[in-house]
Write an enzyme that holds these catalytic residues in place. Structure first.
Site, PDB file in Angstrom:
ATOM      1  N   CYS A  17      -0.677  -0.422   0.789  1.00 36.29           N
ATOM      2  CA  CYS A  17      -1.120   0.874   0.282  1.00 36.29           C
ATOM      3  C   CYS A  17      -0.284   2.032   0.805  1.00 36.29           C
ATOM      4  O   CYS A  17      -0.465   3.166   0.367  1.00 36.29           O
ATOM      5  CB  CYS A  17      -2.569   1.106   0.693  1.00 36.29           C
ATOM      6  SG  CYS A  17      -2.740   1.031   2.476  1.00 36.29           S
TER       7      CYS A  17
ATOM      8  N   CYS B  97      -7.025  -2.972   6.072  1.00 34.02           N
ATOM      9  CA  CYS B  97      -7.177  -1.751   6.878  1.00 34.02           C
ATOM     10  C   CYS B  97      -7.465  -2.118   8.339  1.00 34.02           C
ATOM     11  O   CYS B  97      -6.987  -1.462   9.262  1.00 34.02           O
ATOM     12  CB  CYS B  97      -8.298  -0.875   6.332  1.00 34.02           C
ATOM     13  SG  CYS B  97      -8.358  -0.792   4.529  1.00 34.02           S
TER      14      CYS B  97
HETATM   15 FE1  FES Z   1      -4.743   0.870   3.042  1.00 36.44          FE
HETATM   16 FE2  FES Z   1      -7.137   1.175   3.895  1.00 36.44          FE
HETATM   17  S1  FES Z   1      -6.516   1.199   1.836  1.00 36.44           S
HETATM   18  S2  FES Z   1      -5.360   1.065   5.072  1.00 36.44           S
END
Ligand code: FES
Length: 141
Positions: A37, A107
């Site tokens: 992400c 995460c």
């Molecule tokens: Fe990437 Fe949480 S969505 S660290």
């Protein structure tokens, strides 16, 4: 997506946000990014040189709520632990504590990676954990 109460609590009241002088010998800094992400997390520890206990921890996270909560929790967990105890913290413990759903597991991995990176940096600075790197050559008689 529904966040758990614990995530919301850490998100609203993140613990130990901030930064320490990364040039200090006692401070280890871990800066990691999640390829999934693009979120980024920095976690720092200050280690007592005598006892190897982590006395202070700080973080800053540019990321989602789960990443912020994971790193906030990570700073709470490492404080008061020795460096080797802190190495035992697993992202799965964080997942459990925060009830993270499967899509948010990366995460928590970011937080585990950040702890390890901070410890690795501290070890490198202090020459800890390297074996047989200072053997004096024996002079030939
Ligand atoms: Fe990437 Fe949480 S969505 S660290």
């Amino acid at each position: 997506m529904a966040y758990s109460d614990k995530v919301i609590d850490h998100y609203n009241n993140p613990r130990n946000v901030g930064q320490m002088d990364k040039s200090s010998q006692e401070v280890g800094t871990g800066l990691v990014g999640a390829p999934e992400c693009g979120d980024v997390m920095r976690l720092q520890i200050r280690v007592n040189p005598e006892t190897q206990v982590i006395e202070e921890a700080k973080f800053k996270t540019f990321g989602c709520g789960s990443a912020i909560a994971s790193s906030s929790l990570a700073t709470e967990w490492v404080k008061g632990k020795t460096v080797s105890e802190a190495m035992e913290i697993k992202n799965t413990d964080i997942v459990k504590e925060l009830s993270l759903p499967p899509v948010k597991i990366h995460c928590s991995v970011l937080a585990e990676d950040a702890i390890r990176a901070a410890i690795g940096d501290w070890k490198k600075k202090n020459g800890v954990g390297e074996t047989a790197n200072t053997v004096e050559p024996v002079a030939a008689q």
